[in-house]
Design an enzyme around this catalytic site. Structure first.
Site, PDB file in Angstrom:
ATOM      1  CG  ASP A  85       0.053  33.141  38.164  1.00 24.22           C
ATOM      2  OD1 ASP A  85      -0.164  32.148  38.861  1.00 24.22           O
ATOM      3  OD2 ASP A  85      -0.443  33.325  37.031  1.00 24.22           O
ATOM      4  CG  HIS A  88      -3.643  31.726  37.947  1.00 20.50           C
ATOM      5  ND1 HIS A  88      -2.739  31.264  37.033  1.00 20.50           N
ATOM      6  CD2 HIS A  88      -4.686  30.860  37.930  1.00 20.50           C
ATOM      7  CE1 HIS A  88      -3.215  30.170  36.464  1.00 20.50           C
ATOM      8  NE2 HIS A  88      -4.393  29.898  36.989  1.00 20.50           N
TER       9      HIS A  88
HETATM   10  C1  XUL Z   1      -4.915  23.935  34.434  1.00 19.62           C
HETATM   11  C2  XUL Z   1      -5.134  25.105  33.563  1.00 19.62           C
HETATM   12  C3  XUL Z   1      -5.064  26.437  34.208  1.00 19.62           C
HETATM   13  C4  XUL Z   1      -6.043  27.440  33.684  1.00 19.62           C
HETATM   14  C5  XUL Z   1      -6.048  28.737  34.431  1.00 19.62           C
HETATM   15  O1  XUL Z   1      -4.931  22.731  33.794  1.00 19.62           O
HETATM   16  O2  XUL Z   1      -5.321  24.961  32.388  1.00 19.62           O
HETATM   17  O3  XUL Z   1      -3.769  26.892  34.081  1.00 19.62           O
HETATM   18  O4  XUL Z   1      -5.780  27.730  32.343  1.00 19.62           O
HETATM   19  O5  XUL Z   1      -6.322  28.569  35.769  1.00 19.62           O
END
Ligand code: XUL
Ligand code: CO
Length: 445
Positions: A103, A100
């Site tokens: 992150d 992300h």
């Molecule tokens: C949350 C989840 C996230 C997504 C990316 O449950 O799975 O980590 O994969 O935002």
């Protein structure tokens, strides 16, 4: 400088394991079912769980000990993490990472400052990619952690929050282009509702669809040709998430004209929260031609929330990989991203290696079993025979549309109870399960 006190993880096979840190089933360059294992599986390490997660729970602080903890300035730590991350990928032997935007670098007071922090870290990621050849399976935008997203991002009732979300997302797409992401994921962290009494569901979903269209249009404009993916999850954090499961998300995609440009990223624990198996979700997507990529983790049948455990259940990985083998690949550009973290009591740095090893080995084992079953056509015959009455006679007339209801009435009026009982056959489900156990045991010993 070395961050991780381990050697490169090697394939040791199923013989006597000399050290706990070795793969028993994942042998990246071995060809299985016509492709190298690394090309079937395309494993990715998730930045958030692996490098950022402190192993907190609602009752306790983080327990994680990480090799970059000594850097107390947030930007110094963010930059050190990049080096630690690339050393980790190299030692583990994976080809992909996922992240992300948030992150990577701390937020500033404005989006302009935040983007400046982020760009510095992305510069370092790009440098490391050049020397290591590491690829990005997908990146995404975190539109759920900051309190501004408390009531949603694309579905927020507040226009300023929608605008900010679009602005954040725009920069994240630009980063995707810089790092060459193969996919771009949208998980609607806060895109749902707490209560229907104050919610305009239709308006919120129209807004979400608008944001997805804007993102795809902007990606096209800048020449970022990643496969766009939506990641379903039924609940948590909101009471009801709009992208409940694969079937609901596909209906949403079709309603808002997104099914040409978007596919699905499916996660094991999310499937369980929706009351489904992972295999079910993969099957639904695959049959709709919308299987994009997979988040690899497992839930706990006794716990009703998302625990993001590293996958270790060989039966479940066999079921998931059976769908993948049937599909020919995970998806056009799909891979297995470990959206998984160690338990809170597994807080040492090396637990991150063990977690990925059990996860990678579990999917590699599942792949081996699925390929063995496919080579022997075990399930093909079972499924084919079960529907064979539609291959000729009245069944073929039903499928082709030749038979009308009146024809079917004529055909059925004088059938006796016994005739109809004789038309059905035992499924022998227990025998099928015994056969699957046989393949698991024989393939993996
Ligand atoms: C949350 C989840 C996230 C997504 C990316 O449950 O799975 O980590 O994969 O935002
Ligand atoms: Co996920």
């Amino acid at each position: 400088m070395s961050y991780w006190n381990v050697d490169k993880i090697k394939y040791v096979g199923t013989g006597e394991k000399k050290s706990g840190l070795g793969f028993q089933y994942y042998n990246p360059d071995e060809v299985v079912g016509g492709k190298k294992m690394r090309d079937w599986l395309r494993f990715a390490v998730a930045y958030w769980h692996t490098f950022d997660q402190r192993l907190v729970d609602p009752f306790g602080d983080g327990t994680a000990i990480r090799p970059y903890d000594k850097y107390t300035d947030p930007m110094d730590q963010a930059l050190a993490k990049v080096d630690a991350a690339f050393e980790f990928y190299d030692k583990l032997g994976v080809d992909f990472l996922c992240f992300h935007d948030r992150d990577l670098a701390p937020e500033g007071d404005t989006l302009r400052e935040t983007n400046r922090n982020l760009d510095k870290v992305v510069d370092k990621i790009v440098e490391n990619q050049k020397t290591s050849g590491m690829k990005v399976l997908w990146n995404t935008s975190n539109l759920f952690t900051n309190p501004r997203f408390v009531e949603g991002a694309g579905t927020s009732p507040y226009a300023d929050i929608f605008a900010y979300s679009a602005a954040q997302l725009k920069h994240s797409l630009e980063i995707g282009k810089r790092v060459g992401s193969e996919n771009y994921v949208f998980w609607g962290g806060r895109e749902g509702y707490e209560s229907l009494w104050n919610t305009d569901m239709k308006r919120e979903q129209e807004h979400a669809a608008k944001l997805f269209h804007m993102a795809k249009d902007y990606a096209n404009e800048i020449g970022f040709d990643a496969q766009m993916l939506l990641e379903p999850k039924p609940k948590e954090p909101t009471t009801h998430q709009y992208d409940f499961d694969a079937a609901t998300t596909i209906a949403f995609m079709k309603e808002y004209g997104l099914d040409k440009d978007f596919k699905l990223n499916l996660e094991g624990n999310h499937a369980n929260l929706a009351g489904h198996t992972y295999q079910h979700e993969i099957r639904v997507a695959r049959e709709a031609g919308l299987l994009g990529s997979l988040d690899a983790n497992q839930g706990d049948k006794l716990i009703g929330w998302d625990i993001d455990e590293y996958p270790s259940n060989l039966y479940e990985t066999t079921a998931a990989m059976t769908e993948v083998v049937e599909n020919g690949s995970i998806g056009p550009r799909g891979g297995l991203n470990f959206d998984a973290k160690p338990r809170r009591s597994s807080f040492e740095p090396n637990d991150l290696f063990y977690g990925h090893i059990v996860g990678m080995d579990s999917f590699a084992a599942g792949l081996r079993v699925a390929v063995a079953m496919k080579n022997d056509g075990v399930l093909d015959d079972i499924v084919k025979n079960r529907y064979s009455s539609f291959d000729s006679g009245i069944g073929a007339d039903i499928e082709s549309g030749k038979a009308s209801m009146a024809d079917l009435e004529n055909y059925s009026l004088d059938k006796t109870q016994k005739d109809l009982r004789d038309a059905t056959h035992s499924d022998h489900l227990e025998e099928i399960k015994d056969t699957i156990n046989h393949y698991i045991i024989q393939t993996l010993k």
